[in-house]
Structure formats: C-alpha cells, structure tokens
Design a protein around this motif. Structure first.
Motif, PDB file in Angstrom:
ATOM      1  N   ARG A  32       0.848  -1.193   0.000  1.00  0.00           N
ATOM      2  CA  ARG A  32       0.000   0.000   0.000  1.00  0.00           C
ATOM      3  C   ARG A  32       0.881   1.239   0.000  1.00  0.00           C
ATOM      4  O   ARG A  32       1.971   1.257   0.590  1.00  0.00           O
ATOM      5  N   GLY A  33       0.413   2.262  -0.689  1.00  0.00           N
ATOM      6  CA  GLY A  33       1.109   3.540  -0.700  1.00  0.00           C
ATOM      7  C   GLY A  33       0.379   4.532   0.185  1.00  0.00           C
ATOM      8  O   GLY A  33      -0.847   4.456   0.345  1.00  0.00           O
ATOM      9  N   ALA A  37       4.913  -0.981 -12.582  1.00  0.00           N
ATOM     10  CA  ALA A  37       5.232  -2.410 -12.502  1.00  0.00           C
ATOM     11  C   ALA A  37       4.002  -3.257 -12.162  1.00  0.00           C
ATOM     12  O   ALA A  37       4.072  -4.491 -12.188  1.00  0.00           O
ATOM     13  N   GLY A  38       2.884  -2.616 -11.836  1.00  0.00           N
ATOM     14  CA  GLY A  38       1.666  -3.350 -11.522  1.00  0.00           C
ATOM     15  C   GLY A  38       1.674  -4.024 -10.171  1.00  0.00           C
ATOM     16  O   GLY A  38       0.974  -5.030  -9.978  1.00  0.00           O
ATOM     17  N   VAL A  39       2.449  -3.497  -9.206  1.00  0.00           N
ATOM     18  CA  VAL A  39       2.553  -4.154  -7.898  1.00  0.00           C
ATOM     19  C   VAL A  39       1.953  -3.329  -6.765  1.00  0.00           C
ATOM     20  O   VAL A  39       2.005  -3.738  -5.608  1.00  0.00           O
ATOM     21  N   LEU A  40       1.374  -2.164  -7.085  1.00  0.00           N
ATOM     22  CA  LEU A  40       0.767  -1.332  -6.048  1.00  0.00           C
ATOM     23  C   LEU A  40      -0.663  -1.797  -5.820  1.00  0.00           C
ATOM     24  O   LEU A  40      -1.528  -1.650  -6.686  1.00  0.00           O
ATOM     25  N   ASP A  41      -0.932  -2.384  -4.652  1.00  0.00           N
ATOM     26  CA  ASP A  41      -2.241  -2.957  -4.361  1.00  0.00           C
ATOM     27  C   ASP A  41      -3.249  -1.941  -3.846  1.00  0.00           C
ATOM     28  O   ASP A  41      -4.451  -2.087  -4.049  1.00  0.00           O
ATOM     29  N   GLU A  42      -2.754  -0.919  -3.163  1.00  0.00           N
ATOM     30  CA  GLU A  42      -3.662   0.008  -2.479  1.00  0.00           C
ATOM     31  C   GLU A  42      -3.001   1.377  -2.380  1.00  0.00           C
ATOM     32  O   GLU A  42      -1.776   1.478  -2.255  1.00  0.00           O
ATOM     33  N   LEU A  43      -3.821   2.418  -2.430  1.00  0.00           N
ATOM     34  CA  LEU A  43      -3.317   3.777  -2.262  1.00  0.00           C
ATOM     35  C   LEU A  43      -4.135   4.494  -1.202  1.00  0.00           C
ATOM     36  O   LEU A  43      -5.358   4.606  -1.316  1.00  0.00           O
ATOM     37  N   CYS A  44      -3.449   4.961  -0.162  1.00  0.00           N
ATOM     38  CA  CYS A  44      -4.056   5.798   0.871  1.00  0.00           C
ATOM     39  C   CYS A  44      -3.618   7.231   0.579  1.00  0.00           C
ATOM     40  O   CYS A  44      -2.439   7.557   0.705  1.00  0.00           O
ATOM     41  N   LEU A  72     -12.878   2.614  -4.730  1.00  0.00           N
ATOM     42  CA  LEU A  72     -12.879   3.331  -3.460  1.00  0.00           C
ATOM     43  C   LEU A  72     -13.256   2.393  -2.320  1.00  0.00           C
ATOM     44  O   LEU A  72     -14.295   1.738  -2.354  1.00  0.00           O
ATOM     45  N   GLU A  73     -12.405   2.346  -1.300  1.00  0.00           N
ATOM     46  CA  GLU A  73     -12.631   1.492  -0.139  1.00  0.00           C
ATOM     47  C   GLU A  73     -13.115   2.274   1.073  1.00  0.00           C
ATOM     48  O   GLU A  73     -13.847   1.735   1.910  1.00  0.00           O
ATOM     49  N   GLY A  74     -12.690   3.524   1.202  1.00  0.00           N
ATOM     50  CA  GLY A  74     -13.104   4.284   2.370  1.00  0.00           C
ATOM     51  C   GLY A  74     -12.692   5.739   2.288  1.00  0.00           C
ATOM     52  O   GLY A  74     -11.725   6.094   1.607  1.00  0.00           O
ATOM     53  N   VAL A  75     -13.468   6.590   2.985  1.00  0.00           N
ATOM     54  CA  VAL A  75     -13.153   8.019   3.087  1.00  0.00           C
ATOM     55  C   VAL A  75     -13.457   8.478   4.511  1.00  0.00           C
ATOM     56  O   VAL A  75     -14.577   8.288   5.001  1.00  0.00           O
ATOM     57  N   LEU A  76     -12.463   9.053   5.171  1.00  0.00           N
ATOM     58  CA  LEU A  76     -12.638   9.689   6.469  1.00  0.00           C
ATOM     59  C   LEU A  76     -12.436  11.188   6.303  1.00  0.00           C
ATOM     60  O   LEU A  76     -11.746  11.637   5.381  1.00  0.00           O
ATOM     61  N   GLU A  77     -13.023  11.964   7.220  1.00  0.00           N
ATOM     62  CA  GLU A  77     -12.877  13.430   7.150  1.00  0.00           C
ATOM     63  C   GLU A  77     -12.581  13.987   8.523  1.00  0.00           C
ATOM     64  O   GLU A  77     -13.128  13.535   9.528  1.00  0.00           O
ATOM     65  N   PHE A  97      -9.787  17.832   5.966  1.00  0.00           N
ATOM     66  CA  PHE A  97      -8.893  16.848   5.351  1.00  0.00           C
ATOM     67  C   PHE A  97      -9.711  15.620   4.969  1.00  0.00           C
ATOM     68  O   PHE A  97     -10.553  15.164   5.745  1.00  0.00           O
ATOM     69  N   LEU A  98      -9.455  15.082   3.795  1.00  0.00           N
ATOM     70  CA  LEU A  98     -10.078  13.840   3.367  1.00  0.00           C
ATOM     71  C   LEU A  98      -9.031  12.742   3.334  1.00  0.00           C
ATOM     72  O   LEU A  98      -7.961  12.915   2.736  1.00  0.00           O
ATOM     73  N   PHE A  99      -9.322  11.631   3.983  1.00  0.00           N
ATOM     74  CA  PHE A  99      -8.400  10.496   4.041  1.00  0.00           C
ATOM     75  C   PHE A  99      -9.026   9.358   3.236  1.00  0.00           C
ATOM     76  O   PHE A  99      -9.923   8.663   3.711  1.00  0.00           O
ATOM     77  N   THR A 100      -8.554   9.209   2.004  1.00  0.00           N
ATOM     78  CA  THR A 100      -9.158   8.249   1.087  1.00  0.00           C
ATOM     79  C   THR A 100      -8.317   6.983   0.997  1.00  0.00           C
ATOM     80  O   THR A 100      -7.111   7.000   1.242  1.00  0.00           O
ATOM     81  N   ARG A 101      -8.991   5.901   0.633  1.00  0.00           N
ATOM     82  CA  ARG A 101      -8.313   4.615   0.496  1.00  0.00           C
ATOM     83  C   ARG A 101      -8.877   3.905  -0.730  1.00  0.00           C
ATOM     84  O   ARG A 101     -10.081   3.678  -0.830  1.00  0.00           O
ATOM     85  N   TYR A 102      -8.000   3.591  -1.661  1.00  0.00           N
ATOM     86  CA  TYR A 102      -8.386   2.950  -2.918  1.00  0.00           C
ATOM     87  C   TYR A 102      -7.649   1.623  -3.072  1.00  0.00           C
ATOM     88  O   TYR A 102      -6.459   1.530  -2.760  1.00  0.00           O
TER      89      TYR A 102
END
Length: 273
Positions: free
Chosen positions: A53-54, A215-222, A251-256, A260-265
């Motif tokens: 995850r990034g 490289a196609g190895v990034l599973d998730e981005l926060c 999109l997996e989740g969004v906190l506020e 500030f928005l904390f997103t998770r994809y």
C-alpha cells in the motif's frame, strides 16, 4: 473524525454524522487501526502472499510538498493515520531522495501496538527499506545507527561496490533486486515477502510510487487530501512513464477531519493477474 464512505459500518463510538452543532467524536487509535487493517496475508488459499500500500498527502492543487517538505500539508489527524499505517506494516519502503529530503529516522516503538504486533508475529517495529541505485546516503545518520531492526537497502547488483561495503559496515541489510545499478520495482515486493515482510507500506517519493504503479505491484493507495493550495511547481504524487492503460482502482473508504479527506483505494486486478 467521521466516516463519509462507506457510511453503514462506522464504529459505535464514531457515528457517521454528529448531531447538528456538535463536533464529530475523536476516533481511538484502535478504531483507526481497524479501519486500515491489512487484508489477510500469508500463504493460505484465501490470503494474499503480500500487500503493498502507498501513503501520500497532496494539496487541493495536487502538490505533494511545500518548500520541499510534506509537513506543511499535514495535520494532527494525518499524522495519526501516518503513525497507524506504519504500526500495522512489516516494512516501510521509501526512495533515497525522500530519505534525504525528509530526514528519515528509524520507526518508533508504539506501546499501543506492541500486543497487536506480537500476536501477528511481527517485529516490535517495521523495518525501513530504502530503494537506492547510488547508495549515496548518510550512514552515520540515526536511520542506520539507531534502528530497532536493521535498515534494508534495495539496490541493483551493479551498485557501487565501495558504497555496498560501507552500507554493510554500517549494519544495513543490502538486498540486490536487479541486475543493473538500480532495483527492479517489480521484484521489490516479492523479495521483501520472501523475508517475511508481507505487509508493505511505501511512502514514496513520487518516482518510486510511479515505478511501483508502472510495474503493476501497487495494491492500495491511501491518499490524504489537504484543504490547502500551494501553487508552484511541486510534483504530483506519482512521477514516471505513462501507463499503457489507466490502472483501475475502487474506493474502499473516506474519512474526514477538519476539511482533510483520508481516502483509500484498492487496485482492481485483471483475471490474468
């Protein structure tokens, strides 16, 4: 802090929306940890063999730093999440330029996570893994002189021999992840997983993050979106070659918290993968 998405599974102590004129309740570290828990990783049939995850922060106009540092774009809640993501990981992967610019130090012990890490079979703190071709790093810095677990260096077999020797003398664990002078981003997650470091977190910088995406190895981005504008010429969160086709994420989740928005994809994988 409040959850904006998904809205139906918020913790009891952290309702989706506070009553009018009342602030949103503060989430506990445990609740944040549950929100960002890694999927099952290991070698079972229903487990991922590793998960990368990034985690990045960006301004409203897409800048990743102000004056060369990401701190001016951050907030207290952003740093809480930053700390939790580290506390959940087996290893933190970062590029050498980011290490130099941000003055990276070893990961800290977090008492609130000691039992959780022990139960998961993790070391007391995540290892820091630096990706570098030149190995032009300050081996007298705390990152190499004060780590709880040895700092890893990911490089190519063609890296300067004198710098490799200097790194090993400083106590770093050198991992060759490519035949040339640089590490091959596609190999990095697998090599780390082979060392038992399956829960992987990368904090960039943008070049390394772009290489992982390519490289196609990034599973998730926060991605933390800061309610600030800085203009200027700061780069985007990823810097690299254009992908043959846009990579799809869900999109997996969004906190506020305080704007500030904390997103998770999560990356959508193809059948071939």
């Amino acid at each position: 802090m409040r959850r904006l998405f998904p809205s139906s599974t918020a913790p009891v102590s952290a309702p989706d929306a506070p009553a009018p004129n009342r602030p949103a309740p503060e989430w506990s570290i445990e609740e944040i940890a549950e929100e960002y828990a890694y999927p099952p990783v290991g070698e079972g049939a229903d487990e991922a063999d590793r998960w990368l995850r990034g985690n990045m922060v960006a301004s409203l106009d897409g800048a990743i730093h102000h004056g060369g540092r990401s701190q001016p774009l951050s907030s207290k809640a952003d740093m809480w999440i930053f700390g939790v993501l580290r506390a959940l990981a087996d290893v933190v992967v970062v590029g050498a330029r980011t290490v130099r610019q941000e003055g990276y130090r070893p990961a800290k012990r977090r008492s609130g996570f000691a039992d959780r890490r022990a139960a998961a079979g993790q070391s007391p703190v995540p290892a820091i893994a630096v990706v570098s071709a030149s190995l032009e790093l300050d081996f007298a810095a705390p990152l190499f002189t004060e780590p709880v677990v040895p700092t890893l260096l990911l490089t190519g077999s063609g890296a300067p021999a004198d710098r490799v020797a200097r790194a090993k003398e400083a106590g770093a664990d050198v991992v060759f992840a490519g035949e040339g002078s640089a590490a091959d981003p596609a190999r990095v997650p697998r090599l780390l997983a082979e060392r038992g470091l399956r829960r992987q977190l990368t904090e960039g910088g943008p070049t390394l993050l772009g290489e992982f995406a390519d490289a196609g190895v990034l599973d998730e981005l926060c991605l933390s979106i800061s309610p600030r504008i800085v203009a200027g010429s700061a780069p985007r969160i990823m810097n690299g070659p254009v992908l043959p086709d846009p990579d799809e994420y869900t999109l997996e989740g969004v906190l506020e918290e305080e704007g500030f928005l904390f997103t998770r994809y999560r990356r959508l994988r193809t059948v071939a993968e």
